[in-house]
Write a protein that holds these residues in place. Structure first.
Motif, PDB file in Angstrom:
ATOM      1  N   MET A  18     -12.599   1.022  -2.166  1.00 14.35           N
ATOM      2  CA  MET A  18     -11.597   1.709  -2.969  1.00 14.35           C
ATOM      3  C   MET A  18     -11.078   2.949  -2.234  1.00 14.35           C
ATOM      4  N   PRO A  19      -9.781   3.197  -2.281  1.00 20.09           N
ATOM      5  CA  PRO A  19      -9.224   4.368  -1.606  1.00 20.09           C
ATOM      6  C   PRO A  19      -9.559   5.659  -2.334  1.00 20.09           C
ATOM      7  N   THR A  20      -9.593   6.744  -1.598  1.00 21.39           N
ATOM      8  CA  THR A  20      -9.730   8.069  -2.212  1.00 21.39           C
ATOM      9  C   THR A  20      -8.366   8.672  -2.504  1.00 21.39           C
ATOM     10  N   GLY A  21      -7.323   8.021  -1.999  1.00 19.03           N
ATOM     11  CA  GLY A  21      -5.961   8.450  -2.284  1.00 19.03           C
ATOM     12  C   GLY A  21      -5.011   7.288  -2.118  1.00 19.03           C
ATOM     13  N   GLY A  22      -3.916   7.307  -2.856  1.00 19.47           N
ATOM     14  CA  GLY A  22      -2.948   6.230  -2.777  1.00 19.47           C
ATOM     15  C   GLY A  22      -3.325   5.062  -3.662  1.00 19.47           C
ATOM     16  N   LYS A  23      -2.552   3.977  -3.537  1.00 20.31           N
ATOM     17  CA  LYS A  23      -2.816   2.809  -4.378  1.00 20.31           C
ATOM     18  C   LYS A  23      -2.382   1.528  -3.689  1.00 20.31           C
ATOM     19  N   ILE A  24      -2.852   0.411  -4.232  1.00 21.29           N
ATOM     20  CA  ILE A  24      -2.549  -0.917  -3.707  1.00 21.29           C
ATOM     21  C   ILE A  24      -1.985  -1.760  -4.832  1.00 21.29           C
ATOM     22  N   LEU A  25      -0.838  -2.387  -4.570  1.00 24.02           N
ATOM     23  CA  LEU A  25      -0.220  -3.286  -5.531  1.00 24.02           C
ATOM     24  C   LEU A  25      -0.322  -4.709  -5.006  1.00 24.02           C
ATOM     25  N   LEU A  26      -0.902  -5.585  -5.805  1.00 27.58           N
ATOM     26  CA  LEU A  26      -1.068  -6.986  -5.457  1.00 27.58           C
ATOM     27  C   LEU A  26      -0.130  -7.799  -6.337  1.00 27.58           C
ATOM     28  N   ASN A  27       0.844  -8.444  -5.699  1.00 22.67           N
ATOM     29  CA  ASN A  27       1.869  -9.180  -6.441  1.00 22.67           C
ATOM     30  C   ASN A  27       2.551  -8.280  -7.476  1.00 22.67           C
ATOM     31  N   GLY A  28       2.740  -7.018  -7.100  1.00 16.65           N
ATOM     32  CA  GLY A  28       3.416  -6.073  -7.969  1.00 16.65           C
ATOM     33  C   GLY A  28       2.531  -5.391  -8.992  1.00 16.65           C
ATOM     34  N   ALA A  62       0.853  -1.183   0.000  1.00 16.73           N
ATOM     35  CA  ALA A  62       0.000   0.000   0.000  1.00 16.73           C
ATOM     36  C   ALA A  62       0.890   1.235   0.000  1.00 16.73           C
ATOM     37  N   GLU A  63       0.553   2.200  -0.837  1.00 16.62           N
ATOM     38  CA  GLU A  63       1.336   3.433  -0.933  1.00 16.62           C
ATOM     39  C   GLU A  63       0.419   4.638  -0.712  1.00 16.62           C
TER      40      GLU A  63
END
Length: 237
Positions: free
Chosen positions: A58-68, A7-8
């Motif tokens: 779903m986020p209102t900011g940032g992002k999620i990487l699943l297995n890259g 998570a970023e």
């Protein structure tokens, strides 16, 4: 080990006349085979964070990487497919279908995905139930089982499609002490012996002790790890 989830700058704000921030600027990584517990005071954003990491919100900011892979921008159908194929979920309430047997409840995600022939699917379901001590409960309806047994069926269902990550939201919240201890043992075994990646929200320090790491939230913000040790007397590694 490599990160299966990252998570970023993860943020979720509920809009309104007075916007409510549920999760604020969280960056973290979860490694393959890691068992992570999320703790914090009531209303601190624990479940909100879990739902974001599990792609249920779903986020209102940032992002999620699943297995890259960046999940930002995926459609609802694409997100549903990712959840079905790669993620498993266990909640405080088991959410079993009362008219279906334990085995048929476990097979729901397998049949929905549709990759296994029926005999292989049934064998898979029976194997999971047996591994969780429920071999003799396969034909029973949820109403014929104890609360602890129903929750173990829910765990078997969550594992049915061999998920990349198992998410659990207060899985012992509705269980008695003995059933909670049993589930804690199961989660510990899944992590240590089967190398399952597990992320669980819990209010129970004894359950959190089975985890490799504790994330501690206050007002939607991730705190230094030593705060979990100080406030909940749990080991953090």
């Amino acid at each position: 080990m490599s990160a299966v989830l990252r998570a970023e700058g993860l943020t979720r704000v509920l809009p309104g006349d007075v916007p409510v921030t549920l999760v604020e600027d969280i960056t973290l990584e979860i490694e393959e085979g890691e068992f992570v517990a999320i703790m914090g005071p009531s209303g601190s954003g624990k479940s909100s964070l879990l739902y974001l990491l599990g792609l249920l919100d779903m986020p209102t900011g940032g992002k999620i990487l699943l297995n890259g892979k960046d999940t930002q921008g995926l459609s609802e159908d694409e997100l549903a497919d990712v959840r079905l194929r790669q993620l498993g979920f266990v909640f405080q309430f088991h959410f079993l279908l009362g008219e279906f047997s334990a085995l048929d409840n476990v097979l729901l995600p397998v049949r929905k995905l549709g990759l296994l022939p029926e005999k292989e699917a049934v064998d898979r379901g029976l194997e999971l139930l047996g591994a969780l001590g429920l071999a003799d409960q396969a034909k029973k309806l949820p109403g014929q089982m104890s609360g602890g047994q129903r929750q173990r069926v829910a765990v078997a269902r969550a594992l049915a499609n061999d998920p990349l990550i198992l998410f659990a939201d207060e899985p012992t919240g509705a269980l008695d002490t003995k059933s909670s201890e049993n589930l804690r043992t199961i989660f510990g075994d899944l992590s240590r012996n089967q190398k399952r990646t597990i992320v669980t929200v819990t209010h129970d320090p004894s359950f959190a002790k089975a985890a490799d790491r504790v994330l501690f939230l206050v007002d939607g913000k991730l705190q230094p790890p030593e705060r979990a040790a100080d406030l909940f007397a749990v080991s953090v590694r």
